[in-house]
Structure formats: structure tokens, C-alpha cells
Scaffold this active site. Sequence first.
Site, PDB file in Angstrom:
ATOM      1  N   GLY A   1      -2.480  44.793 -13.656  1.00 32.53           N
ATOM      2  CA  GLY A   1      -2.156  43.415 -13.273  1.00 32.53           C
ATOM      3  C   GLY A   1      -3.188  42.449 -13.806  1.00 32.53           C
ATOM      4  N   ASN A   2      -3.178  41.239 -13.329  1.00 32.04           N
ATOM      5  CA  ASN A   2      -4.207  40.270 -13.715  1.00 32.04           C
ATOM      6  C   ASN A   2      -4.508  39.346 -12.534  1.00 32.04           C
ATOM      7  OD1 ASN A   2      -2.465  37.785 -13.927  1.00 32.04           O
ATOM      8  ND2 ASN A   2      -1.439  39.088 -15.445  1.00 32.04           N
ATOM      9  N   HIS A   3      -5.478  38.461 -12.718  1.00 27.91           N
ATOM     10  CA  HIS A   3      -5.977  37.660 -11.595  1.00 27.91           C
ATOM     11  C   HIS A   3      -5.183  36.385 -11.316  1.00 27.91           C
ATOM     12  CE1 HIS A   3      -9.375  40.123 -10.755  1.00 27.91           C
ATOM     13  NE2 HIS A   3      -9.820  40.046 -12.009  1.00 27.91           N
ATOM     14  N   SER A   4      -4.051  36.182 -11.983  1.00 20.64           N
ATOM     15  CA  SER A   4      -3.303  34.938 -11.759  1.00 20.64           C
ATOM     16  C   SER A   4      -2.927  34.799 -10.276  1.00 20.64           C
ATOM     17  CB  SER A   4      -2.031  34.947 -12.611  1.00 20.64           C
ATOM     18  OG  SER A   4      -1.181  33.914 -12.176  1.00 20.64           O
TER      19      SER A   4
ATOM     20  N   ALA B   1       1.576  34.501 -15.842  1.00 19.92           N
ATOM     21  CA  ALA B   1       0.665  35.279 -16.683  1.00 19.92           C
ATOM     22  C   ALA B   1       1.297  36.667 -16.862  1.00 19.92           C
ATOM     23  CB  ALA B   1      -0.693  35.378 -16.014  1.00 19.92           C
TER      24      ALA B   1
END
Length: 404
Positions: free
Chosen positions: A209-212, A276
Site C-alpha cells: 500500500g502507500n501512505h495516501s 494514489a
Amino acid sequence: MSLKGKNIVIGISGSIAAYKIATLIRLLRKAEAEVQVIMTNEAVQFISPLTLSTLSNKPVLVDYYKENTGEWNNHVHIAESADLLLIAPATANTLAKCALGLCDNLLLAVYLSAKGPVAFAPAMDLDMWKHPAVQRNIQLLTQYGHDIIPPGNGELASGLIGEGRLAEPADMLAYINHFFQQSKPLFGKKALVSAGPTYEAIDPVRFIGNHSSGKMGYAIAAQLQKLGAEVTLVSGPSSQPIPASVKRIDVVSANDMFNAMQSNFSDSAIIVMSAAVADYTPQEVATQKIKKKEEQFSIALTKTKDILSHLGTLKTEKQTLVGFALETNNEIAHAKDKLQRKNLDFIVLNSMNDQGAGFAHNTNKITVIKRSGEEFPFELKSKDEVAQDICALIVEHQQSEGLL
Ligand code: CTP
């Protein structure tokens, strides 16, 4: 004009002109608006709540609570749900109480709780209307930012002739239509916004995943809704609260997001891709939790479909397509390249080099680049303000293209 999806709260105070509201409700219902009527106890003497609840297809609210059941009418909720609060007929008494902030009935409590637009349609005898006290109250209400639908000239209930008659139902309807066209430039348009990260499953318990946080996309969805658009928000996993009156479709992976965006694309006039999206996803998802064995471990990844590029190939002249770019070097050149490659109308550039910009912050610093190459650099602002800037450019673009 259709008023579908609009909730108009009508507050009726005690005037013989209250009978005109029956016709107004019929006109509004024909235009597919939702109508919630609130009456003062005095208004009930002039027209029956039963007539108005039948026409509006909703119970008419008079008191704070129902005596028999103890059920109470939540004035804050009623005020919040109103796209427009219209007080009509507004008597000299009700106008004065609103101007002063008095609160001795449900209608006044709703008025004082209303953060959205309010309009008054006064009705009274000609000398009352001319009185400096009434005129001062009208002035105060105008200063508070409210609209006044001016009373007409003609025969009054007293038998006198002059100014003070409640505006005709058709005139009130014309005001309402105009109001929604003006203050809600995107009224009648559909908008599609993506937000948040995507999670790409590795096994049943892990993902890439990512930090969005989704904050930017949610702020854009809320702003487009405020401007009158009917908004669908396709959201990856995010803890942001759903903006009022926005339809949210929850997705997890890039592929889910692709499907949701594609199936809602064709009837959307404005599409903003602020999610994102993961660029790569595991080639295979393990059905069982992967056990640790080897010292080294690698996962084969495969490229996800580029949603925005795909939407760019489907885009028609009537649609405004907006993408985002997060860059670390050569920002403007990279963003311009993305804008062309993905067939966008605008690209919103976030530079990782700007302090306070990017994922977890409540602020953002952007430059919007138009297809023409024109650049609009903005200062560091809250994400809500950034959303306002982006949406103002979208409205301007739609207007200049003759789409509004
Ligand atoms: N985007 C998308 N689908 C993807 C990846 C990105 O729709 N699979 C969208 C994003 O929502 C954003 C825009 O494309 O609006 C730019 O994304 P970005 O990752 O910055 O650009 P890429 O084109 O993927 O290029 P690169 O990663 O090489 O910078």
C-alpha cells in the site's frame, strides 16, 4: 428546470399569504425537489398542516417535540439537510426575530442553525413594510448574507393597495431556479472523483500500500458537491468521513478502482483522479498466509492498468479530465509530459520538494497546468482551500468551453 436531489426547507410564519405556499410546494414537487415544511403555531391558523404534508409528502414540523411520543425534531439536522432555507411568508414579527437572533419556536431554531443559504419572502401590510424598523431588519438580514425575495405590489388582505404582497409562487420558483443555477454552477452535472491509496494483496493478511490519506480527494469531492454537482467518490481504504450527499464506492485494489472508475465514467462531466494508485501488484496472491522460510524473499510484481490513461482514451469533448502528478525532480516537465500522454485537461502537480505538501499533511502546495501549457502556481494552503482552487479552475474551464 429539474430540482432533483435538492432539499428545500420552507419555513412558514403566520400570514394569510401562507395559502400561496401550497401552490409553491406543488411546483417544487413537480420539479422533483424534496420539500420539508416547518410552520409556526400562528401559521397553522392560516393553512392546515395536513394540506401541506400531503402536498410535500412529508410530515410538517411545528414543535420541537411530539407530545405523545416524546420524539423531537432536530433543528440542527433539519438546517444541515437544507440546500436552501426559504422563509415564506416571512411576517414582520419573524423577520424581526431572525434579525435579532430570538429563538422561541422550531422555525427560528432551524434558522439560527442554518449554515447554508437562506432566503426570505416577506408578506405584510404596506405601512408595516415601509416602517423603518422593518426596513432596518431587512437590511440586517441582507448584511447577514441572506436573500430577500421582494414583496409584490397590489391588493392586500387589508383592502389597501400597495407593496407588501407575498411574491407569487411562480416568482418564488423562479428565484429558487436562479439560485441553484448561480450559486451552484455545477448543478445538474455528475462528477467522479477517486481518492486514497490502493491495497494490493500479497496473501490473506498482507498487502502493498502507500501512505495516501485520501484527504485531498475527499476535499475535492466535497467542494464539487458544494458547487452543485452530483458526486460519486471512488475511494481506496481511507478513514476520512464521507462528505455530505456524496455517494461513496469503496474499493481496495487498483483493479477494483479501474472497474469502478470505468463503469461510472461515461455519464460524468468532471472526472478527477486524485487516488494514489499502486503502479505494481503481486503477480499472484497466495491463498494461505506465506510462512517465513528463506533468508531472502521476493515477490513477482506486475504493472497495474493505468486508470487515468485509460480514461483519457475514452474521454469526449464534453468531459473535463483532471489528473495528479507527484514529482521529485524536473517537476513541470514531467507533469506536462503526463498531461499530454494521458490526454488530460489539467494536471495538478505536487512537488515532493515543497514543505507541507503531499500525503499525510493537512496542507498542500500545488501548481495546476492546463492543456494549453498555462501554469497556475498556488501558495501552501489547507487541502480544503486547495480543493476550492482546483474546482474553481474546473468551473472556469467548463464555462469557457461552453459546457455550463
Ligand atoms: N494513476 C492511475 N493509475 C495508475 C497509476 C496512476 O490512474 N495505475 C493516476 C494517478 O491517480 C494520478 C496520475 O495517474 O492522477 C499520475 O500518477 P503517477 O504515479 O504520478 O504517474 P505515472 O504516470 O504512474 O508515472 P510515474 O510513476 O512514472 O511518475
